[in-house]
Design a protein around this motif. Structure first.
Motif, PDB file in Angstrom:
ATOM      1  N   PHE A 154       0.859  -1.190   0.000  1.00 17.19           N
ATOM      2  CA  PHE A 154       0.000   0.000   0.000  1.00 17.19           C
ATOM      3  C   PHE A 154       0.893   1.237   0.000  1.00 17.19           C
ATOM      4  CE2 PHE A 154      -4.501  -1.166   1.482  1.00 17.19           C
ATOM      5  CZ  PHE A 154      -4.433  -2.394   0.848  1.00 17.19           C
ATOM      6  N   ALA A 155       0.512   2.239  -0.816  1.00 16.69           N
ATOM      7  CA  ALA A 155       1.405   3.377  -1.059  1.00 16.69           C
ATOM      8  C   ALA A 155       1.903   4.025   0.233  1.00 16.69           C
ATOM      9  CB  ALA A 155       0.699   4.409  -1.915  1.00 16.69           C
ATOM     10  N   ASP A 156       0.992   4.305   1.171  1.00 13.30           N
ATOM     11  CA  ASP A 156       1.405   5.037   2.372  1.00 13.30           C
ATOM     12  C   ASP A 156       2.192   4.151   3.329  1.00 13.30           C
ATOM     13  OD1 ASP A 156      -0.910   3.588   2.639  1.00 13.30           O
ATOM     14  OD2 ASP A 156      -1.759   4.859   4.192  1.00 13.30           O
ATOM     15  N   VAL A 157       1.785   2.883   3.432  1.00 18.59           N
ATOM     16  CA  VAL A 157       2.498   1.947   4.312  1.00 18.59           C
ATOM     17  C   VAL A 157       3.916   1.733   3.781  1.00 18.59           C
ATOM     18  CG1 VAL A 157       2.530  -0.428   5.160  1.00 18.59           C
ATOM     19  CG2 VAL A 157       0.371   0.821   5.041  1.00 18.59           C
ATOM     20  N   PHE A 158       4.023   1.576   2.462  1.00 19.55           N
ATOM     21  CA  PHE A 158       5.328   1.354   1.828  1.00 19.55           C
ATOM     22  C   PHE A 158       6.300   2.473   2.212  1.00 19.55           C
ATOM     23  CE2 PHE A 158       8.371   1.916  -1.593  1.00 19.55           C
ATOM     24  CZ  PHE A 158       8.785   0.616  -1.846  1.00 19.55           C
ATOM     25  N   ALA A 159       5.821   3.716   2.161  1.00 14.28           N
ATOM     26  CA  ALA A 159       6.713   4.848   2.435  1.00 14.28           C
ATOM     27  C   ALA A 159       6.987   5.015   3.921  1.00 14.28           C
ATOM     28  CB  ALA A 159       6.104   6.127   1.871  1.00 14.28           C
ATOM     29  N   ALA A 160       5.951   4.770   4.761  1.00 16.90           N
ATOM     30  CA  ALA A 160       6.090   5.081   6.190  1.00 16.90           C
ATOM     31  C   ALA A 160       6.916   4.047   6.935  1.00 16.90           C
ATOM     32  CB  ALA A 160       4.707   5.210   6.830  1.00 16.90           C
ATOM     33  N   ARG A 161       7.262   2.923   6.294  1.00 23.22           N
ATOM     34  CA  ARG A 161       8.049   1.900   6.985  1.00 23.22           C
ATOM     35  C   ARG A 161       9.541   2.054   6.750  1.00 23.22           C
ATOM     36  NH1 ARG A 161       6.966  -3.358   5.386  1.00 23.22           N
ATOM     37  NH2 ARG A 161       7.830  -4.166   7.315  1.00 23.22           N
ATOM     38  N   GLY A 162      10.006   3.235   6.423  1.00 19.66           N
ATOM     39  CA  GLY A 162      11.432   3.421   6.218  1.00 19.66           C
ATOM     40  C   GLY A 162      11.762   4.861   5.887  1.00 19.66           C
ATOM     41  N   PRO A 163      12.997   5.126   5.466  1.00 21.42           N
ATOM     42  CA  PRO A 163      13.429   6.509   5.247  1.00 21.42           C
ATOM     43  C   PRO A 163      12.738   7.218   4.077  1.00 21.42           C
ATOM     44  CG  PRO A 163      15.131   4.958   4.570  1.00 21.42           C
ATOM     45  CD  PRO A 163      14.087   4.167   5.282  1.00 21.42           C
ATOM     46  N   LEU A 164      11.974   6.489   3.258  1.00 21.85           N
ATOM     47  CA  LEU A 164      11.351   7.125   2.096  1.00 21.85           C
ATOM     48  C   LEU A 164      10.439   8.275   2.504  1.00 21.85           C
ATOM     49  CD1 LEU A 164      10.879   7.165  -0.944  1.00 21.85           C
ATOM     50  CD2 LEU A 164       9.099   5.458  -0.639  1.00 21.85           C
ATOM     51  N   VAL A 165       9.716   8.107   3.618  1.00 17.91           N
ATOM     52  CA  VAL A 165       8.782   9.147   4.043  1.00 17.91           C
ATOM     53  C   VAL A 165       9.545  10.439   4.367  1.00 17.91           C
ATOM     54  CG1 VAL A 165       8.693   8.496   6.497  1.00 17.91           C
ATOM     55  CG2 VAL A 165       6.702   9.497   5.425  1.00 17.91           C
ATOM     56  N   VAL A 166      10.747  10.300   4.937  1.00 15.44           N
ATOM     57  CA  VAL A 166      11.580  11.476   5.224  1.00 15.44           C
ATOM     58  C   VAL A 166      12.142  12.053   3.922  1.00 15.44           C
ATOM     59  CG1 VAL A 166      13.553  12.321   6.530  1.00 15.44           C
ATOM     60  CG2 VAL A 166      12.162  10.492   7.461  1.00 15.44           C
ATOM     61  N   ALA A 167      12.505  11.158   2.982  1.00 19.70           N
ATOM     62  CA  ALA A 167      13.053  11.623   1.709  1.00 19.70           C
ATOM     63  C   ALA A 167      12.039  12.510   0.982  1.00 19.70           C
ATOM     64  CB  ALA A 167      13.440  10.431   0.834  1.00 19.70           C
ATOM     65  N   TYR A 168      10.766  12.118   0.993  1.00 23.55           N
ATOM     66  CA  TYR A 168       9.744  12.946   0.345  1.00 23.55           C
ATOM     67  C   TYR A 168       9.634  14.305   1.025  1.00 23.55           C
ATOM     68  CZ  TYR A 168       7.868   9.826  -3.205  1.00 23.55           C
ATOM     69  OH  TYR A 168       7.710   9.074  -4.334  1.00 23.55           O
ATOM     70  N   ALA A 169       9.706  14.322   2.352  1.00 22.13           N
ATOM     71  CA  ALA A 169       9.616  15.589   3.075  1.00 22.13           C
ATOM     72  C   ALA A 169      10.813  16.479   2.727  1.00 22.13           C
ATOM     73  CB  ALA A 169       9.558  15.327   4.579  1.00 22.13           C
ATOM     74  N   LEU A 170      12.025  15.890   2.664  1.00 25.60           N
ATOM     75  CA  LEU A 170      13.218  16.683   2.325  1.00 25.60           C
ATOM     76  C   LEU A 170      13.129  17.194   0.891  1.00 25.60           C
ATOM     77  CD1 LEU A 170      16.006  14.522   4.002  1.00 25.60           C
ATOM     78  CD2 LEU A 170      15.061  16.696   4.804  1.00 25.60           C
ATOM     79  N   CYS A 171      12.616  16.349   0.003  1.00 28.94           N
ATOM     80  CA  CYS A 171      12.467  16.765  -1.400  1.00 28.94           C
ATOM     81  C   CYS A 171      11.475  17.927  -1.493  1.00 28.94           C
ATOM     82  CB  CYS A 171      11.989  15.569  -2.219  1.00 28.94           C
ATOM     83  SG  CYS A 171      11.947  15.880  -3.970  1.00 28.94           S
ATOM     84  N   ALA A 172      10.390  17.855  -0.713  1.00 27.01           N
ATOM     85  CA  ALA A 172       9.404  18.936  -0.710  1.00 27.01           C
ATOM     86  C   ALA A 172      10.023  20.224  -0.181  1.00 27.01           C
ATOM     87  CB  ALA A 172       8.202  18.543   0.141  1.00 27.01           C
ATOM     88  N   LEU A 173      10.873  20.096   0.843  1.00 24.91           N
ATOM     89  CA  LEU A 173      11.566  21.271   1.378  1.00 24.91           C
ATOM     90  C   LEU A 173      12.423  21.929   0.295  1.00 24.91           C
ATOM     91  CD1 LEU A 173      12.516  22.881   3.959  1.00 24.91           C
ATOM     92  CD2 LEU A 173      14.311  21.182   4.192  1.00 24.91           C
ATOM     93  N   ALA A 174      13.172  21.107  -0.436  1.00 24.95           N
ATOM     94  CA  ALA A 174      14.067  21.627  -1.476  1.00 24.95           C
ATOM     95  C   ALA A 174      13.283  22.204  -2.648  1.00 24.95           C
ATOM     96  CB  ALA A 174      14.994  20.506  -1.949  1.00 24.95           C
ATOM     97  N   VAL A 175      12.250  21.487  -3.095  1.00 21.62           N
ATOM     98  CA  VAL A 175      11.468  21.954  -4.241  1.00 21.62           C
ATOM     99  C   VAL A 175      10.725  23.245  -3.879  1.00 21.62           C
ATOM    100  CG1 VAL A 175       9.451  21.384  -5.658  1.00 21.62           C
ATOM    101  CG2 VAL A 175      11.267  19.714  -5.373  1.00 21.62           C
TER     102      VAL A 175
END
Lengths: 282, 319
Positions: A154-175
């Motif tokens: 599941f899209a949200d579970v996949f991201a929230a079980r590791g560093p990916l969820v933080v990577a998206y937040a950092l990418c949003a900060l940069a963008v």
């Protein structure tokens, strides 16, 4: 980095810091409650269903547990929308629009330092928040698999079980930062940054299963824990980390490119084509 | 005053017009050609008697995808209106003190706020009303001819095709205006207005099933599902003495061992479900809309009170 300037950025954005801290700590506390208290209540109801192999029995009772667990990962995953809006609007856009950025640059803070402070502090706060949230979510998500109807794909579970969820937040900060530097007005920058992040996320998510070779083209039966993709193809649970880390790498690479572009753009903007005239000391 | 407002917010007006054309155009396209194409594809599919048949699967998928996007676009309107109203309508003027400037130039604060709210409220009501009406008609046109249309009680479909969303958009507008006046900071007001709209929407979804008295149907445990579709309020098992036993939804009882043992143990003899059938569509929509409109009016009144209170205290401190 000088701690005085670090504190300045934290103080300036204390409201955002409080909201983020409340969100992370609140969701952590809620997960502990759901896993330790709610799940027991659900199990008590389910005990009435004994001898019924049907998946239906107790389905609605399990909702009390699985529903909120699903919302927690959904909100955490899509939190990067808010990060994009905040960095484009409040962090960078407003300072450029109101001229306080220009003022800071005349007060001995170089533009590059100014931007570095504004990126480092939120990045640290996001990483710390993720470091608290992700382990708790991994524990809570796997504690009562029998009560959940979801799967690690599941899209949200996949991201929230590791560093990916933080990577998206950092990418949003940069963008968000890059967008604000390009647009130089808070409100349009917010809209553009959120839109860019949504499109990027949809695109990457669409290609998520393609980032590691699938199994099952030989017509074998997929295991119960597999992420099924249709046409008999699937990813076994052992593919979680390769898939997760590759996507994390891609998203972080986009973040790095956006940061580099932001610094280059700022240098280009603030270095005048003609050097300012030197006043003679006399 | 109207001309001044239009000039000040010309970008927003352009964005709103473009959004209406894009979303409204998509809804009209779905209503006409795409519904026809998907309906034709389903006719082909249903007429099929061989093991493999040719049918226009793309038409069905295109209809479903665009339906989802258009529905979420309509549902996003109240949030975007709230964000704009919070950030641009009042918050920015108070942040930059241009509002106070206007008040000292002979424009009374009440007239200033009235001028700021009247035209946006009209445009938001008309525009959102148009989108909702198109969505409603479009869904009805596909309902009986496309086999995989969403049910009327699917929450996104229910809200995107009814007046509740128009009322929510107005409430979002006034929530944004009030947040801007109270917080006097553009981005803080934007965030607050969006969160307030989200809370209001969640509240509406939560109370909606209880706004009209539900219909109770009792049915045989031999059926796979309890009887009666629509918006469910509660589903229970009934014992022979008429007692309710909740929370243990199993399947049909005529497979030996599966669920019949459970029902025997509980003494259950039938299903009982409280639900809202399609005939409750308008009563539910209109009651919920009236409640949201009442909240919108309260928010607007609060905005006027804040404005007058602020100018009174300002003139007192000046004298």
């Amino acid at each position: 980095m000088n701690t005085g300037r670090l504190r300045t950025v934290l103080l300036l954005h204390r409201a955002a810091l409080v909201v983020w801290a409340a969100f992370v700590l609140g969701s952590v506390a809620y997960q502990v409650w759901l896993t330790e208290v709610t799940a027991d209540d659900v199990h008590a109801t389910l005990a009435a269903c004994r001898d019924t192999p049907s998946n239906y029995c107790g389905l609605w009772a399990a909702q009390d547990y699985s529903g909120p667990m699903g919302w927690i990962s959904t909100f955490m995953y899509y939190g990067f929308w808010a990060v994009a809006a905040w960095s484009a609007g409040a962090l960078i856009g407003r300072e450029l629009e109101s001229g306080t950025a220009r003022l800071a640059w005349t007060q001995g803070v170089t533009p590059a330092r100014w931007l570095a402070d504004r990126l480092t502090v939120p990045a640290l706060v996001l990483v710390i928040g993720g470091a608290v949230f992700v382990p708790v979510f991994r524990w809570a998500w796997s504690a009562h698999r029998d009560l959940m109807g979801d799967n690690w794909g599941f899209a949200d579970v996949f991201a929230a079980r590791g560093p990916l969820v933080v990577a998206y937040a950092l990418c949003a900060l940069a963008v968000g930062t890059l967008t604000a530097l390009l647009v130089r007005r808070a409100l349009p920058a917010m809209a553009v940054a959120v839109a860019v992040m949504i499109v990027l996320n949809r695109y990457v998510e669409k290609h998520r299963p393609d980032l590691w070779p699938t199994v099952g083209s030989d017509g074998g039966e997929p295991p119960a824990t597999a992420w099924q993709l249709g046409d008999g193809l699937y990813h076994p649970a052992s593919h979680f980390w390769p898939l997760h880390l590759i996507e994390t790498g891609i998203v972080l690479a986009v973040a790095a490119l956006a940061v580099a572009a932001a610094f280059l753009l700022l240098r280009h903007r603030t270095q005048p084509a003609h050097p300012p005239r030197q006043e003679s000391p006399a | 005053m109207t001309r001044w407002l239009v000039r000040l917010h010309r970008p927003a007006l352009v964005v709103w017009a473009v959004a209406l054309v894009l979303v409204g155009g998509t809804l009209a396209w779905l209503w006409g050609p795409l519904t026809d194409a998907a309906a034709a594809a389903w006719r082909q599919y249903n007429a099929c008697e061989a093991s493999t048949c040719l049918y226009d699967q793309d038409a069905i998928i295109r209809y479903k995808d665009l339906y989802t996007y258009a529905t979420f676009a309509v549902l996003a309107v109240p949030f975007l209106v709230a964000a704009w109203a919070g950030a641009a309508l009042t918050g920015r003027e108070l942040e930059q003190h241009t509002a106070e400037l206007a008040w000292t130039q002979g424009v009374s604060p009440t007239r200033w706020l009235l001028a700021k709210l009247a035209l946006p409220a009209t445009l938001v009501t008309a525009g959102t009303g148009l989108l909702v009406l198109l969505h409603h008609q479009m869904w009805w046109a596909g309902e009986s001819v496309i086999d995989n249309t969403k049910s009327w009680y699917d929450p996104p479909t229910f809200y995107a095709g009814g007046p509740i969303t128009v009322a929510l958009a107005l409430a979002g507008l006034f929530a944004g205006a009030l947040a801007g006046l109270v917080l006097r900071r553009s981005l803080a007001a934007l965030g607050t207005a969006m969160v307030a709209t989200g809370v209001l929407w969640a509240g509406v979804q939560w109370v909606l099933p209880h706004l009209w008295s539900p219909v109770t149907v009792v049915g045989s445990l031999r059926d796979q599902d309890p009887p009666g579709g629509g918006i469910t309020v509660s589903t229970d098992l009934l014992t022979a003495s008429g007692e309710h036993v909740g929370g243990t939804y199993c399947g049909r009882s005529d497979y030996p061992g599966e669920c019949s043992d459970l029902y025997d143990r509980l003494g259950a003899v039938s299903w009982s479900r409280d639900h809202h059938p399609l005939s409750h569509y308008w009563p539910l929509q209109l009651t919920a809309s009236a409640i949201v409109l009442a909240v919108a009016v309260l928010l607007a009144l609060a905005a006027f009170r804040v404005t007058t209170a602020r100018t009174r205290s300002a003139s007192r401190s000046a004298s």
